[in-house]
Motif scaffolding. Structure first.
Motif, PDB file in Angstrom:
ATOM      1  N   PHE A  32      10.886  -1.090   2.431  1.00 40.62           N
ATOM      2  CA  PHE A  32      10.069  -0.914   1.237  1.00 40.62           C
ATOM      3  C   PHE A  32      10.861  -0.193   0.161  1.00 40.62           C
ATOM      4  O   PHE A  32      11.786   0.565   0.460  1.00 40.62           O
ATOM      5  N   GLY A  92      -2.486  -1.650   1.472  1.00 40.51           N
ATOM      6  CA  GLY A  92      -3.803  -1.757   0.854  1.00 40.51           C
ATOM      7  C   GLY A  92      -4.196  -3.185   0.510  1.00 40.51           C
ATOM      8  O   GLY A  92      -5.376  -3.543   0.535  1.00 40.51           O
ATOM      9  N   GLN A  93      -3.210  -4.029   0.200  1.00 40.71           N
ATOM     10  CA  GLN A  93      -3.482  -5.425  -0.153  1.00 40.71           C
ATOM     11  C   GLN A  93      -3.525  -6.342   1.067  1.00 40.71           C
ATOM     12  O   GLN A  93      -3.717  -7.540   0.936  1.00 40.71           O
ATOM     13  N   GLU A 149       7.441   4.875  -0.698  1.00 38.53           N
ATOM     14  CA  GLU A 149       6.126   5.099  -0.095  1.00 38.53           C
ATOM     15  C   GLU A 149       5.026   4.370  -0.858  1.00 38.53           C
ATOM     16  O   GLU A 149       4.108   3.812  -0.264  1.00 38.53           O
ATOM     17  N   ASP A 150       5.111   4.372  -2.191  1.00 44.54           N
ATOM     18  CA  ASP A 150       4.096   3.684  -2.994  1.00 44.54           C
ATOM     19  C   ASP A 150       4.066   2.191  -2.691  1.00 44.54           C
ATOM     20  O   ASP A 150       2.997   1.586  -2.622  1.00 44.54           O
ATOM     21  N   ASP A 151       5.247   1.604  -2.517  1.00 49.19           N
ATOM     22  CA  ASP A 151       5.338   0.178  -2.189  1.00 49.19           C
ATOM     23  C   ASP A 151       4.690  -0.096  -0.836  1.00 49.19           C
ATOM     24  O   ASP A 151       3.925  -1.048  -0.675  1.00 49.19           O
ATOM     25  N   GLN A 203       2.332   1.712   0.683  1.00 52.35           N
ATOM     26  CA  GLN A 203       0.887   1.901   0.559  1.00 52.35           C
ATOM     27  C   GLN A 203       0.233   0.734  -0.182  1.00 52.35           C
ATOM     28  O   GLN A 203      -0.859   0.288   0.182  1.00 52.35           O
ATOM     29  N   ALA A 204       0.908   0.208  -1.224  1.00 55.00           N
ATOM     30  CA  ALA A 204       0.364  -0.922  -1.979  1.00 55.00           C
ATOM     31  C   ALA A 204       0.261  -2.163  -1.095  1.00 55.00           C
ATOM     32  O   ALA A 204      -0.766  -2.850  -1.087  1.00 55.00           O
ATOM     33  N   GLN A 205       1.324  -2.464  -0.341  1.00 53.85           N
ATOM     34  CA  GLN A 205       1.311  -3.633   0.539  1.00 53.85           C
ATOM     35  C   GLN A 205       0.273  -3.470   1.655  1.00 53.85           C
ATOM     36  O   GLN A 205      -0.425  -4.426   2.003  1.00 53.85           O
TER      37      GLN A 205
END
Length: 149
Positions: free
Chosen positions: A18, A29-30, A21-23, A25-27
């Motif tokens: 990734f 969550g989606q 961390e944001d990437d 969490q985004a993946q």
């Protein structure tokens, strides 16, 4: 690039790469993360130690095999399954929803014999077996249609 150790609810262990961390969490969550072994979207981070490259010199001698961490239980079985899945995907033709029809055509000499894979319902699979047509139900997650890492 951040490499995370991941695991699913079935206990399969794998890596994910990734941007950060944001990437991740985004993946997550989606619903984009999927276990390559069973296809579940129930994916969690496992504990992992980061590798930091701070410009230090490489060790003079390679580390001994005694210092290597023990692999996760079932890692050999998981690796063997991934190897078999890669081989099946590489050496068979995907006929999709036409699997039942194509298997019958090959069995009755209306089409050339070749390795095929596709989708068939439980009822269709039972009918093929009743007709003496050898089939092997093998659930492969959607991730196996991509390049397997």
């Amino acid at each position: 690039m951040k490499v995370l150790n991941l695991h699913c609810g079935q206990g399969h262990v794998f890596e994910g790469w990734f941007a950060g961390e944001d990437d991740f969490q985004a993946q997550l969550g989606q619903g984009l993360l999927e276990c390559p072994m069973c296809g579940t979207h129930e994916v969690r981070k496992a504990l992992s130690a980061p590798r930091l490259n701070l410009g230090a010199r490489a060790p003079a001698s390679p580390p001994s095999s005694e210092a290597a961490p023990a692999s996760a239980p079932g890692a050999a079985l998981q690796a063997a399954w991934l190897h078999a899945a890669r081989r099946i995907m590489a050496e068979s033709e995907d006929v999709g929803s036409r699997f039942t029809e194509e298997a019958r055509r090959m069995h009755y000499g209306e089409a050339s014999q070749r390795a095929i894979r596709g989708q068939a319902s439980l009822e269709e699979t039972a009918q093929l077996l009743d007709e003496g047509i050898a089939v092997l139900p093998l659930p492969l997650p959607a991730a196996t249609k991509e390049t397997l890492q």
